[in-house]
Design an enzyme around this catalytic site. Sequence first.
Site, PDB file in Angstrom:
ATOM      1  N   ILE A  64      18.931  32.974  60.482  1.00  0.00           N
ATOM      2  CA  ILE A  64      19.772  33.313  61.619  1.00  0.00           C
ATOM      3  C   ILE A  64      21.213  33.031  61.215  1.00  0.00           C
ATOM      4  O   ILE A  64      21.526  31.957  60.680  1.00  0.00           O
ATOM      5  CB  ILE A  64      19.394  32.493  62.869  1.00  0.00           C
ATOM      6  CG1 ILE A  64      18.040  32.947  63.396  1.00  0.00           C
ATOM      7  CG2 ILE A  64      20.458  32.635  63.955  1.00  0.00           C
ATOM      8  CD1 ILE A  64      18.002  34.376  63.923  1.00  0.00           C
TER       9      ILE A  64
ATOM     10  N   GLU B  86      18.705  33.905  47.306  1.00  0.00           N
ATOM     11  CA  GLU B  86      18.660  32.850  48.316  1.00  0.00           C
ATOM     12  C   GLU B  86      17.272  32.221  48.386  1.00  0.00           C
ATOM     13  O   GLU B  86      16.939  31.541  49.353  1.00  0.00           O
ATOM     14  CB  GLU B  86      19.067  33.412  49.688  1.00  0.00           C
ATOM     15  CG  GLU B  86      20.551  33.728  49.772  1.00  0.00           C
ATOM     16  CD  GLU B  86      20.967  34.342  51.098  1.00  0.00           C
ATOM     17  OE1 GLU B  86      22.176  34.361  51.370  1.00  0.00           O
ATOM     18  OE2 GLU B  86      20.093  34.815  51.854  1.00  0.00           O
TER      19      GLU B  86
ATOM     20  N   LYS C 254      35.496  51.044  47.086  1.00  0.00           N
ATOM     21  CA  LYS C 254      35.743  51.910  45.920  1.00  0.00           C
ATOM     22  C   LYS C 254      34.448  52.447  45.332  1.00  0.00           C
ATOM     23  O   LYS C 254      34.477  53.284  44.422  1.00  0.00           O
ATOM     24  CB  LYS C 254      36.538  51.158  44.845  1.00  0.00           C
ATOM     25  CG  LYS C 254      37.937  50.734  45.277  1.00  0.00           C
ATOM     26  CD  LYS C 254      38.658  50.046  44.130  1.00  0.00           C
ATOM     27  CE  LYS C 254      40.062  49.621  44.534  1.00  0.00           C
ATOM     28  NZ  LYS C 254      40.052  48.584  45.593  1.00  0.00           N
TER      29      LYS C 254
ATOM     30  N   GLY D 117      26.809  44.528  51.199  1.00  0.00           N
ATOM     31  CA  GLY D 117      26.092  44.529  49.930  1.00  0.00           C
ATOM     32  C   GLY D 117      24.587  44.628  50.117  1.00  0.00           C
ATOM     33  O   GLY D 117      23.894  45.300  49.342  1.00  0.00           O
ATOM     34  N   ASP D 118      24.069  43.985  51.165  1.00  0.00           N
ATOM     35  CA  ASP D 118      22.638  44.074  51.444  1.00  0.00           C
ATOM     36  C   ASP D 118      22.254  45.495  51.847  1.00  0.00           C
ATOM     37  O   ASP D 118      21.190  45.995  51.452  1.00  0.00           O
ATOM     38  CB  ASP D 118      22.263  43.097  52.557  1.00  0.00           C
ATOM     39  CG  ASP D 118      22.586  41.657  52.205  1.00  0.00           C
ATOM     40  OD1 ASP D 118      22.505  41.310  51.009  1.00  0.00           O
ATOM     41  OD2 ASP D 118      22.921  40.885  53.116  1.00  0.00           O
TER      42      ASP D 118
END
Length: 293
Positions: free
Chosen positions: A12, A139, A213, A240-241
């Site tokens: 979370i 992670e 970019k 990014g994910d």
Amino acid sequence: MKKITVIGSMSIDLVVSASKRPGKGETILGDDFFTTPGGKGANQAVAAARLGEKVQMVGRIGEDDFGKEIYGNLKNNHVIVDGVEPVTHVPSGTAHITLSEQDNSIIVVPSANNEVTPDFVKKHLEALTEGDIVLLQQEIPSETVEYVVEFCSENGLVSILNPAPYREINKSIIEKVDYLTPNETESDEMFKGDLDDALSAYPMKLIVTLGDKGAVYHNGKEKVQVDGFKRDVKDTTGAGDTFNGAFAVALQKEYNLEKALAFANLAASYSVTGMGAQGGMPTLEDIKGEWNV
């Protein structure tokens, strides 16, 4: 039909926005606060599922209210949750995010995500079939990442490793993974040298994301930059994910690498237009005006 399996973190996100970041010992007034489901693994799974693919999530949550929220959110986004299991002795993971000056800074507390061990993921990997895509981040414990990459290499599975947050990766893992997707900062830390040298050393494998970019890779003959898309930015968390989840979807659709990166860039550009890591993640319906779906 082949499927995408995301092995990784769920959390979370506790998000605060402010006009600036506080300095050491400084207290400032914030503008807003909210909580939302996140974690790089869950984010990638939701991004891929919203784009219409069959996606399975493998990971651990706590037996707490946050865990229930994480689990429910995955189900609501049509992610297969058979591989999501609770642990009793630690809470669900959390990420503490500060939004300021059109960027973010994040402190991640892994908690239950540290229980995503090689023994835990083994049974889920063994259920996959040749050609399935496995998407990873960092992670979860490093030994699990290494185990998964090696298993994929030995069993004909396609592996994508997003090396975020950055930590040192054994060279043997870089050699065995099918696709490696750092951003510019992570690439600099990983290869400690010129970007062009790193790209040419790992053609058709190393993909470096460049924000709005786009992304760059080496095709075996030359460096190729695939342009990104500019949007009005609300929150860059999860961009990014989204890129990685969309990239997995594009590979599932059997796009060539350049087209796959264009698709991933487009999806990522939409993600920054909403609040929270998953707030702006697009569906195929959202992007059909800019992509022939």
